[in-house]
Write an enzyme that holds these catalytic residues in place. Structure first.
Site, PDB file in Angstrom:
ATOM      1  N   HIS A 139      51.358  49.370  40.207  1.00  0.00           N
ATOM      2  CA  HIS A 139      50.282  49.864  41.088  1.00  0.00           C
ATOM      3  C   HIS A 139      50.271  49.233  42.461  1.00  0.00           C
ATOM      4  O   HIS A 139      49.497  49.627  43.324  1.00  0.00           O
ATOM      5  CB  HIS A 139      48.909  49.647  40.440  1.00  0.00           C
ATOM      6  CG  HIS A 139      48.438  48.220  40.501  1.00  0.00           C
ATOM      7  ND1 HIS A 139      48.957  47.241  39.705  1.00  0.00           N
ATOM      8  CD2 HIS A 139      47.529  47.609  41.292  1.00  0.00           C
ATOM      9  CE1 HIS A 139      48.370  46.086  39.975  1.00  0.00           C
ATOM     10  NE2 HIS A 139      47.507  46.280  40.949  1.00  0.00           N
TER      11      HIS A 139
HETATM   12  N1  UDP Z   1      44.529  46.604  32.451  1.00  0.00           N
HETATM   13  C1  UDP Z   1      43.836  47.430  31.582  1.00  0.00           C
HETATM   14  N2  UDP Z   1      44.301  48.702  31.396  1.00  0.00           N
HETATM   15  C2  UDP Z   1      45.413  49.183  31.998  1.00  0.00           C
HETATM   16  C3  UDP Z   1      46.139  48.327  32.869  1.00  0.00           C
HETATM   17  C4  UDP Z   1      45.651  47.034  33.090  1.00  0.00           C
HETATM   18  O1  UDP Z   1      42.819  47.023  31.003  1.00  0.00           O
HETATM   19  O2  UDP Z   1      45.762  50.362  31.782  1.00  0.00           O
HETATM   20  C5  UDP Z   1      44.019  45.236  32.681  1.00  0.00           C
HETATM   21  C6  UDP Z   1      44.998  44.131  32.384  1.00  0.00           C
HETATM   22  O3  UDP Z   1      44.983  43.800  31.024  1.00  0.00           O
HETATM   23  C7  UDP Z   1      44.511  43.020  33.277  1.00  0.00           C
HETATM   24  C8  UDP Z   1      43.936  43.751  34.465  1.00  0.00           C
HETATM   25  O4  UDP Z   1      43.720  45.092  34.048  1.00  0.00           O
HETATM   26  O5  UDP Z   1      43.474  42.281  32.656  1.00  0.00           O
HETATM   27  C9  UDP Z   1      44.892  43.708  35.615  1.00  0.00           C
HETATM   28  O6  UDP Z   1      44.427  44.527  36.621  1.00  0.00           O
HETATM   29  P1  UDP Z   1      45.373  45.171  37.729  1.00  0.00           P
HETATM   30  O7  UDP Z   1      46.765  45.175  37.233  1.00  0.00           O
HETATM   31  O8  UDP Z   1      44.743  46.448  38.120  1.00  0.00           O
HETATM   32  O9  UDP Z   1      45.179  44.192  38.971  1.00  0.00           O
HETATM   33  P2  UDP Z   1      45.838  42.808  39.414  1.00  0.00           P
HETATM   34  O10 UDP Z   1      45.763  41.855  38.262  1.00  0.00           O
HETATM   35  O11 UDP Z   1      47.220  43.081  39.874  1.00  0.00           O
HETATM   36  O12 UDP Z   1      44.974  42.343  40.550  1.00  0.00           O
END
Ligand code: UDP
Length: 357
Positions: free
Chosen positions: A206
């Site tokens: 993403h």
């Molecule tokens: N996550 C979720 N469902 C999904 C994909 C990710 O619950 O389909 C959770 C994942 O387990 C983690 C969080 O979302 O706890 C990560 O968020 P994201 O990847 O959007 O953002 P980043 O961590 O890169 O800021």
């Protein structure tokens, strides 16, 4: 003491689930939750409030879908109004999104003490919108609560040090421990998707640098096509939109599903043979559940996981990337505890209470 929490994006809901729980367990706190609306689809927002028992937001600002500048500006204006009305003792922001920066700017202009949870992370890549958000927020925060020693060092290098900077551990580790048993009990995702443990690769994509650059997105899809196991891809709305706009096709061995709730995600992570991701949170969760991870980026904020052998960086722009999923990497080392003891949320509540005046 009244804490006004600003959240807006998926990872912030998961972090807030652990910290709000700690506030509710203490008689000292009342919490007002403001949802900026940055993530608004029900499977990117509502599902987390329901299954992680986060109190429903007191305010929903409905600001999302615009450019970074547009969103941040509108959020500052709307958040300031809420702050003036609520007169909180503290503003709490998480991580590195536009909602984080907007909350921080509104707080300092009104001279309300600001606590930044997950402070001190750096990718040293200024083209990432998140890098600007986290740096600016760190430089105006009253209390900087970092998840590990690397973050302490990053802040020290920028001249930010002292009693207002503390390593409390990582609240995402708390969340993984708190909700793991519930996920085991309640999630049916493996059966629903017909998946056998350790027979698939879990992937998430993403980050703007991958979704908005055609060559990188194509390169990731090509590498999935050559993977040694089927790939399960809960597809972020931004990525889905870009794949469609660019007219790219998803390889046949990739099972695309809508974004899943946290409990299903935990089960998908635990049972994967390998996790391929450009997410910050998912890199750490791979380690929490002891699954090898390949990070689809040129750099990572979570360098300790690379050092421990749990994470490998693989740039989608690099030579040889196509074969990156041709085998499952070995597990890493388990002789360090870089993210605290799973009680970061309680410590955050304690530290805020101690600094309240
Ligand atoms: N996550 C979720 N469902 C999904 C994909 C990710 O619950 O389909 C959770 C994942 O387990 C983690 C969080 O979302 O706890 C990560 O968020 P994201 O990847 O959007 O953002 P980043 O961590 O890169 O800021």
């Amino acid at each position: 003491m009244k804490v006004l929490t600003i959240i807006g994006a998926r990872p912030q809901f998961i972090k807030a689930a652990a910290v709000s729980r700690a506030f509710r367990r203490s008689a000292l706190f009342s919490e007002v939750i403001v949802h900026t609306g940055q993530h608004f689809d029900s499977n990117m927002s509502d599902i987390f409030f329901d299954e992680l028992e986060i109190p429903h937001p007191d305010y929903n600002l409905g600001i999302g879908g615009g450019s970074h500048g547009q969103n941040t500006g509108r959020m500052i204006e709307a958040i300031e109004k809420v702050m003036v009305e609520e007169r909180p003792d503290w503003i709490l922001v998480y991580g590195d999104t536009d909602s984080t920066l907007a909350g921080a700017i509104a707080a300092v202009k009104l001279h309300i003490p600001l606590v930044h949870v997950e402070a001190g992370l750096r990718s040293f890549n200024n083209r990432m919108p998140e890098e600007t958000n986290r740096k600016l927020t760190d430089h105006v925060s009253t209390l900087l609560l970092v998840p590990n020693v690397v973050a302490l060092g990053n802040l020290d290098a920028e001249g930010i040090r002292g009693a207002h900077v503390m390593n409390v551990g990582d609240v995402m580790y708390d969340a993984a421990l708190i909700f793991s048993a519930k996920a085991e009990r309640e999630s049916r995702v493996l059966d629903d998707l017909g998946l056998a443990p350790k027979q698939y690769i879990l992937a998430t994509v993403h980050r703007q640098e991958n979704t908005d650059v055609r060559e990188r997105l194509e390169s990731i899809l090509r590498a999935f096509a050559a993977a040694c196991q089927p790939v399960v891809l809960p597809l972020h709305p931004r990525t889905r939109q870009r794949v469609a706009q660019m007219g790219l096709s998803i390889p046949g061995n990739v099972k695309v599903v809508d974004p899943v709730g946290y409990l299903d995600m935990v089960m998908l992570e635990k049972n994967a043979s390998l996790i391929a991701t450009d997410s910050g949170g998912v890199q750490k969760e791979a380690y929490f559940h002891q699954v090898p991870c390949i990070t689809l980026r040129d750099e990572t904020e979570w360098v300790e996981l690379v050092e421990l052998g749990w994470n490998r960086l693989a740039s989608p722009a690099s030579e040889g990337f196509k074969a990156v999923f041709s085998s499952i990497p070995a597990a890493g080392r388990l002789d360090a505890m870089p993210y605290g003891d799973g009680h970061a949320a309680e410590l955050i509540a304690k530290v805020i209470a101690e600094h309240n005046r």
